[in-house]
Every structure is written in C-alpha cells, then in structure tokens.
Design a protein around this motif. Structure first.
Motif, PDB file in Angstrom:
ATOM      1  N   LYS A 149     -11.333   2.902  72.458  1.00  0.00           N
ATOM      2  CA  LYS A 149     -12.718   3.073  72.851  1.00  0.00           C
ATOM      3  C   LYS A 149     -13.128   4.081  72.830  1.00  0.00           C
ATOM      4  CE  LYS A 149     -17.244   0.998  73.823  1.00  0.00           C
ATOM      5  NZ  LYS A 149     -17.893  -0.638  74.054  1.00  0.00           N
ATOM      6  N   ASN A 150     -12.817   4.829  74.223  1.00  0.00           N
ATOM      7  CA  ASN A 150     -13.130   5.856  75.377  1.00  0.00           C
ATOM      8  C   ASN A 150     -12.114   6.580  74.965  1.00  0.00           C
ATOM      9  OD1 ASN A 150     -15.018   3.609  77.350  1.00  0.00           O
ATOM     10  ND2 ASN A 150     -13.336   3.780  78.620  1.00  0.00           N
ATOM     11  N   ILE A 151     -11.601   6.740  74.280  1.00  0.00           N
ATOM     12  CA  ILE A 151     -11.143   8.150  73.457  1.00  0.00           C
ATOM     13  C   ILE A 151     -11.857   9.081  72.558  1.00  0.00           C
ATOM     14  CG2 ILE A 151      -8.659   9.304  71.862  1.00  0.00           C
ATOM     15  CD1 ILE A 151      -7.180   6.790  73.404  1.00  0.00           C
ATOM     16  N   LEU A 152     -11.828   7.793  71.755  1.00  0.00           N
ATOM     17  CA  LEU A 152     -13.135   8.402  70.583  1.00  0.00           C
ATOM     18  C   LEU A 152     -13.981   8.671  71.255  1.00  0.00           C
ATOM     19  CD1 LEU A 152     -12.255   5.685  67.574  1.00  0.00           C
ATOM     20  CD2 LEU A 152     -11.236   8.091  68.140  1.00  0.00           C
ATOM     21  N   ASP A 153     -14.880   8.381  71.945  1.00  0.00           N
ATOM     22  CA  ASP A 153     -16.057   8.296  72.772  1.00  0.00           C
ATOM     23  C   ASP A 153     -15.803  10.035  73.531  1.00  0.00           C
ATOM     24  OD1 ASP A 153     -18.876   8.246  73.570  1.00  0.00           O
ATOM     25  OD2 ASP A 153     -18.134   6.753  75.234  1.00  0.00           O
TER      26      ASP A 153
END
Length: 262
Positions: A149-153
């Motif tokens: 999730k945070n990677i894509l964000d």
C-alpha cells in the motif's frame, strides 16, 4: 554523520543514466523471495563511512562519470534517509546527477516527520528508480513479507513532486509473470506522467551462492531462471495496461510531460 555502507561499485552501468558511482547501503525491511543481496538486510552490518568519505571517492574518478553520477541503492536506502540527504546535498553542490534506487517500502504519508525528510531529499534527487515487486497486495505480501500500500502511494508522491521515475519489475516464473497482474501493474503506473522508463528484468539464480555462504535457505529453490526470450512479451502486457490507462488521463498532461522511454 556516518552511514552503514555495504559496498561501493565504482563503475555501474545499469543503475541510472550513464556510468554511475553506486553506493549500497545496509538495512532492508523487505524479505523478497528473489533477493540476491541478503547480506544487506541487517542494519548493523557493513562499514561505517561519512558522506564526505564517500564523495571523496567519487571525486577521485569524476571524469569517468561526466555523463552519469551517483546512485544510492541497498538494501533500502531510505532507512538511512538523513545520511542519504547529506550525501546528495554534497553531490548537488558540485552539480552531480543523483539517483535513488528504492522500493519505497518505508514511505508513510501520515508521518509529518517522514514527509519533511523526504521533501528535503527530493529537492536533491534527479531520478528515482522504483522497484515494484508485485501489484497484487496479497501476492506482494507473500513475495516480500510486506504489504504494498505505502509503496504504491510513494509512486503517487513522486508524481506529486514531479520527480522523474524509472520503474523496474522482475519477472519470476510462477510468481510475478501472470499476464493479468502485469496488465494491472501497467494500468496503475499509466496514470503518472513522471514515469520515464520501464525496465522488465528476468529473474536469475545467481544469488543462490550467497544464501549458501550465509547459511540461509533459498526461498525459490527449484524455480528456473526466466528466459530472456519471454521478457518482451511480458513487457508488452505492462505497456498495454499503461496505454489503456492513459486514454483516461487528461490529454494536456500527456503533452506537457511526455514519457520518453515507454
């Protein structure tokens, strides 16, 4: 300030544009099944060096890097963000091209302190090489031990900052080669016009010897290396997703900020 340095490569040719001085930092929270540098995982390994010591090594052979610059990778370099910022500040003071090779795993938009540090780093960063392991959340967790999730964000954050990004994706037979997942990866990154290149890389087994030396079981034992002949087909699936998504993006952005190498 001192950083934990795993190693330094003085003649890198695949770590950004031109010939690069490549610094490998210690520490990574990911446990990617196909990682070929498991010796970078621990944050307490490697050697302590100051940013000045590293930049001095770069300066000794600066003539080799006139079309390149400095790339910092890992491990996960953002785990040592303060040290990285100091090194990049020295580089930009001398007009040296800076490249960050990261997975973005430590990004957290809800952390004001982190965003402040990243904003300062991005002011000094010319290019980010972003390694997206898997677009599917559950498969990513299984593959790396971490959610994406945070990677894509982080990709979205880089777009907001208008930082040039090269996307990397490793194709592992049976794990990251599903055509639907590859299309979805392209569909995701197709919304961002700061994406300047896409590298689709074949999984190889050259890291097995490191695991044996460290006494660590190799997670992908028995998985064959990806045939290079199949890489073009897999890249086309990602490009198809990018093309479809860009039909939905406001045309003026496509004109102002074209994607040079996709």
């Amino acid at each position: 300030m001192q950083g934990r340095i795993h190693s330094i490569e003085s003649f890198g040719t695949v770590d950004g544009p031109g010939t690069r001085f490549v610094v490998f930092l210690q520490g990574c929270p990911m446990r990617c099944a196909y990682c070929h540098n498991p010796d970078t995982w621990t944050l307490d390994g490697g050697n302590l060096m100051t940013a000045a010591e590293i930049f001095e090594q770069y300066e000794r052979n600066r003539g080799f890097y006139k079309e390149g610059g400095i790339t910092v990778t890992g491990g996960e370099p953002l785990m040592q963000v303060d040290f990285l910022t100091e090194l990049f500040d020295m580089a930009k003071d001398k007009d040296v091209h800076t490249c960050l090779d990261t997975s973005g795993i430590v990004f957290n938009r809800n952390s004001t302190k982190m965003i402040e540090k990243l904003d300062a780093l991005m002011d000094l960063t010319d290019l980010v090489m972003m390694d997206i392991k898997h677009i599917d959340p559950e498969k990513h967790l299984e593959l790396t031990g971490q959610v994406n999730k945070n990677i894509l964000d982080f990709v979205a954050y880089l777009n907001e900052r208008n930082i040039d990004v090269w996307i990397r994706h490793v194709v592992v037979p049976g794990l990251t080669d599903d055509n639907k997942d590859l299309y979805n990866l392209g569909y995701f990154i197709g919304q961002f016009y700061n994406i300047k290149a896409l590298d689709v890389l074949p999984y190889h087994t050259m890291g097995i010897s490191k695991y044996e030396k460290l006494g660590i079981p190799y997670p992908l034992k028995g998985v064959p290396a990806m045939e290079r002949d199949g890489i073009l087909e897999k890249k086309q699936m990602i490009l198809a997703g990018i093309k479809e998504r860009r039909k939905m993006v406001t045309p003026k952005y496509a004109t102002v900020r074209p994607s040079a190498k996709l």
